[in-house]
Design a protein around this motif. Sequence first.
Motif, PDB file in Angstrom:
ATOM      1  N   ASP A  84      73.971  37.580 -11.951  1.00  0.00           N
ATOM      2  CA  ASP A  84      74.441  38.904 -11.538  1.00  0.00           C
ATOM      3  C   ASP A  84      73.618  39.438 -10.367  1.00  0.00           C
ATOM      4  O   ASP A  84      74.149  40.072  -9.454  1.00  0.00           O
ATOM      5  CB  ASP A  84      74.368  39.879 -12.721  1.00  0.00           C
ATOM      6  N   VAL A  85      72.317  39.164 -10.398  1.00  0.00           N
ATOM      7  CA  VAL A  85      71.435  39.610  -9.317  1.00  0.00           C
ATOM      8  C   VAL A  85      71.732  38.833  -8.040  1.00  0.00           C
ATOM      9  O   VAL A  85      71.783  39.395  -6.941  1.00  0.00           O
ATOM     10  CB  VAL A  85      69.960  39.446  -9.733  1.00  0.00           C
ATOM     11  N   LEU A  86      71.941  37.510  -8.164  1.00  0.00           N
ATOM     12  CA  LEU A  86      72.243  36.685  -6.988  1.00  0.00           C
ATOM     13  C   LEU A  86      73.520  37.155  -6.311  1.00  0.00           C
ATOM     14  O   LEU A  86      73.580  37.253  -5.076  1.00  0.00           O
ATOM     15  CB  LEU A  86      72.387  35.220  -7.400  1.00  0.00           C
ATOM     16  N   SER A  87      74.538  37.423  -7.102  1.00  0.00           N
ATOM     17  CA  SER A  87      75.803  37.878  -6.537  1.00  0.00           C
ATOM     18  C   SER A  87      75.620  39.176  -5.767  1.00  0.00           C
ATOM     19  O   SER A  87      76.115  39.328  -4.642  1.00  0.00           O
ATOM     20  CB  SER A  87      76.830  38.057  -7.653  1.00  0.00           C
ATOM     21  N   ALA A  88      74.898  40.140  -6.362  1.00  0.00           N
ATOM     22  CA  ALA A  88      74.669  41.428  -5.705  1.00  0.00           C
ATOM     23  C   ALA A  88      73.779  41.272  -4.476  1.00  0.00           C
ATOM     24  O   ALA A  88      73.981  41.937  -3.452  1.00  0.00           O
ATOM     25  CB  ALA A  88      74.044  42.410  -6.685  1.00  0.00           C
ATOM     26  N   ALA A  89      72.788  40.383  -4.546  1.00  0.00           N
ATOM     27  CA  ALA A  89      71.845  40.209  -3.439  1.00  0.00           C
ATOM     28  C   ALA A  89      72.550  39.742  -2.170  1.00  0.00           C
ATOM     29  O   ALA A  89      72.213  40.180  -1.060  1.00  0.00           O
ATOM     30  CB  ALA A  89      70.761  39.226  -3.840  1.00  0.00           C
ATOM     31  N   PHE A  90      73.536  38.842  -2.312  1.00  0.00           N
ATOM     32  CA  PHE A  90      74.217  38.306  -1.141  1.00  0.00           C
ATOM     33  C   PHE A  90      75.477  39.099  -0.781  1.00  0.00           C
ATOM     34  O   PHE A  90      76.149  38.765   0.185  1.00  0.00           O
ATOM     35  CB  PHE A  90      74.560  36.835  -1.359  1.00  0.00           C
ATOM     36  N   ASN A  91      75.772  40.137  -1.541  1.00  0.00           N
ATOM     37  CA  ASN A  91      76.892  41.014  -1.210  1.00  0.00           C
ATOM     38  C   ASN A  91      76.408  42.393  -0.794  1.00  0.00           C
ATOM     39  O   ASN A  91      77.209  43.331  -0.688  1.00  0.00           O
ATOM     40  CB  ASN A  91      77.847  41.137  -2.405  1.00  0.00           C
ATOM     41  N   LEU A 110      67.628  46.499  -7.863  1.00  0.00           N
ATOM     42  CA  LEU A 110      67.515  45.460  -6.834  1.00  0.00           C
ATOM     43  C   LEU A 110      67.203  46.053  -5.467  1.00  0.00           C
ATOM     44  O   LEU A 110      67.809  47.040  -5.054  1.00  0.00           O
ATOM     45  CB  LEU A 110      68.826  44.681  -6.764  1.00  0.00           C
ATOM     46  N   HIS A 111      66.271  45.409  -4.767  1.00  0.00           N
ATOM     47  CA  HIS A 111      65.990  45.718  -3.365  1.00  0.00           C
ATOM     48  C   HIS A 111      66.103  44.421  -2.569  1.00  0.00           C
ATOM     49  O   HIS A 111      65.464  43.415  -2.901  1.00  0.00           O
ATOM     50  CB  HIS A 111      64.581  46.291  -3.189  1.00  0.00           C
ATOM     51  N   VAL A 112      66.942  44.421  -1.509  1.00  0.00           N
ATOM     52  CA  VAL A 112      67.107  43.249  -0.650  1.00  0.00           C
ATOM     53  C   VAL A 112      66.169  43.416   0.539  1.00  0.00           C
ATOM     54  O   VAL A 112      66.361  44.297   1.384  1.00  0.00           O
ATOM     55  CB  VAL A 112      68.564  43.114  -0.164  1.00  0.00           C
ATOM     56  N   GLU A 113      65.164  42.537   0.606  1.00  0.00           N
ATOM     57  CA  GLU A 113      64.114  42.675   1.613  1.00  0.00           C
ATOM     58  C   GLU A 113      64.512  42.076   2.962  1.00  0.00           C
ATOM     59  O   GLU A 113      64.468  42.743   3.993  1.00  0.00           O
ATOM     60  CB  GLU A 113      62.830  42.011   1.115  1.00  0.00           C
ATOM     61  N   LYS A 114      64.914  40.788   2.991  1.00  0.00           N
ATOM     62  CA  LYS A 114      65.226  40.163   4.289  1.00  0.00           C
ATOM     63  C   LYS A 114      66.033  38.879   4.111  1.00  0.00           C
ATOM     64  O   LYS A 114      66.072  38.291   3.032  1.00  0.00           O
ATOM     65  CB  LYS A 114      63.944  39.855   5.059  1.00  0.00           C
ATOM     66  N   ASP A 115      66.662  38.467   5.225  1.00  0.00           N
ATOM     67  CA  ASP A 115      67.354  37.176   5.305  1.00  0.00           C
ATOM     68  C   ASP A 115      66.371  36.096   5.731  1.00  0.00           C
ATOM     69  O   ASP A 115      65.443  36.351   6.529  1.00  0.00           O
ATOM     70  CB  ASP A 115      68.487  37.230   6.336  1.00  0.00           C
ATOM     71  N   ILE A 116      66.603  34.877   5.241  1.00  0.00           N
ATOM     72  CA  ILE A 116      65.831  33.712   5.673  1.00  0.00           C
ATOM     73  C   ILE A 116      66.825  32.651   6.128  1.00  0.00           C
ATOM     74  O   ILE A 116      67.601  32.132   5.321  1.00  0.00           O
ATOM     75  CB  ILE A 116      64.941  33.162   4.534  1.00  0.00           C
TER      76      ILE A 116
END
Length: 470
Positions: free
Chosen positions: A388-395, A413-419
């Motif tokens: 559930d976290v992975l789905s939200a992180a990339f959306n 959840l906090h999305v920090e940065k893209d790699i």
Amino acid sequence: MLEYLRNAADKPLAKILIGILAFSFVGWGVAEWIFSNVAGDNTLVKVGSSEITMQQFSLEKNRQLAAMTREQQRATYADPVLAQALNSKVMSTLTTQAMADNRAEDLGFVVSDAQIAREIRTFPEFQIGGQFSTFAFDTVLANSGYSEATFADVLRHQVLRGYVLGAMSIPVTVPNFVVQAAYDARYGQRQIDFATVKFSDFDVGTPTEEQLRSFYEQNPHTIPEQRTVSYVLIPAEMEQPDSYDEAYEKAILVEDDIIAGGTMAEAAKAHKAKYISLGEFDADNRPVDEILTDNMMNRIFDMEAGLESEIIETKKGFVIVRVDKVVPAHNAEYGSVKKDLASAWKRAEQRKQAYVRANELLVDLNQKGSLEGKKTATVTRTSGAPLDVLSAAFNSEVGNNSIVNGQDAFYVLHVEKDIAPNLDTKKMADLRKELEGSANKEIVDDYNAFLIREYPVKVNEKVYNRFFAK
């Protein structure tokens, strides 16, 4: 175009003819005996202005069986699921061919006799020493049961279908920037922070009677519509004309007795038919019974209480169904479900408290930039955190804060940065191939949808049920 057809085809047409000849030695000829003796209408399907008969179905089925190994043939004979899959494949092949034929006719495509003659001369099966041989040609056709005119007609239709469908198989080139964007999206990573608030961390105690009743009023348990059903079965070997006709005449007599006022049980006994009472059931929990196919269930739940159906053809024989009683969908009495309510109430209360706590953490994150109990992770689309976290992180956008609703917990959840991903040439090539395949499939699907709209498929249910209903 003709060269393209020869290269793209799984097997040359002459090989198909030889395969049909070879298959004649493994004993499938009984199907022709059955199908050629069906009385009355023999049209299985209409596609636009074209008709597909049971004889055509049988011939195409023979062809596809001939292309199988003996082990695959035996498995198909023995396994009803494989047999049904083969029938579906044959129907798909024939209807697609018929739609293409209709389209070629509407577009005015023509294949001349000279073109067919040139094409025939290129088949290796018709050559001796690299040159076309009338002896080889006549031998293959004679052994396959085709006349020159019939063979030429088959080949002509194949060429016309190639004109209609051939372009659908030309590969689509996907631009480099699309492949790169898809690669970055699929294999890129993200760095995230998240905190978990489990429902089970909250103690909500034991509910009172008042709380349970209030909870049930807001979350009632619905009992689906129930039906009490019975039926009469007049058994028959449906593929044998004599048995079919005899059973149908008996079914009419049973129906007449019921219309005259007799019960189904009495009518069945009078004519030595089989009477079955199925009792009460709903649409999602059917009894174990050989006539209760999906189609039969749809019929039953479309009928009104107290009425009998018309005579229905099934694989087992003729059936007359009666819906004896209908109990509409309704809410269960509180007392009948009370023992199951406590756990549901407890989980609902825990979820409420967990959500309050998750909101407190989100407020602190938004206002102070701090997240109590956080975990920092570098994640892909498939690993590194709960799904559930992975789905939200990339959306979510980079820098976004949110609450993620999980099955047993809330996540802040906090999305920090893209790699960005490292370049892998093999993965890039595989992805390009996948994208081109998807693009091709979309084009084919769109064109198929157009053909279906232009040339609708209409099944002759009487003939279909005689041979395929279960």
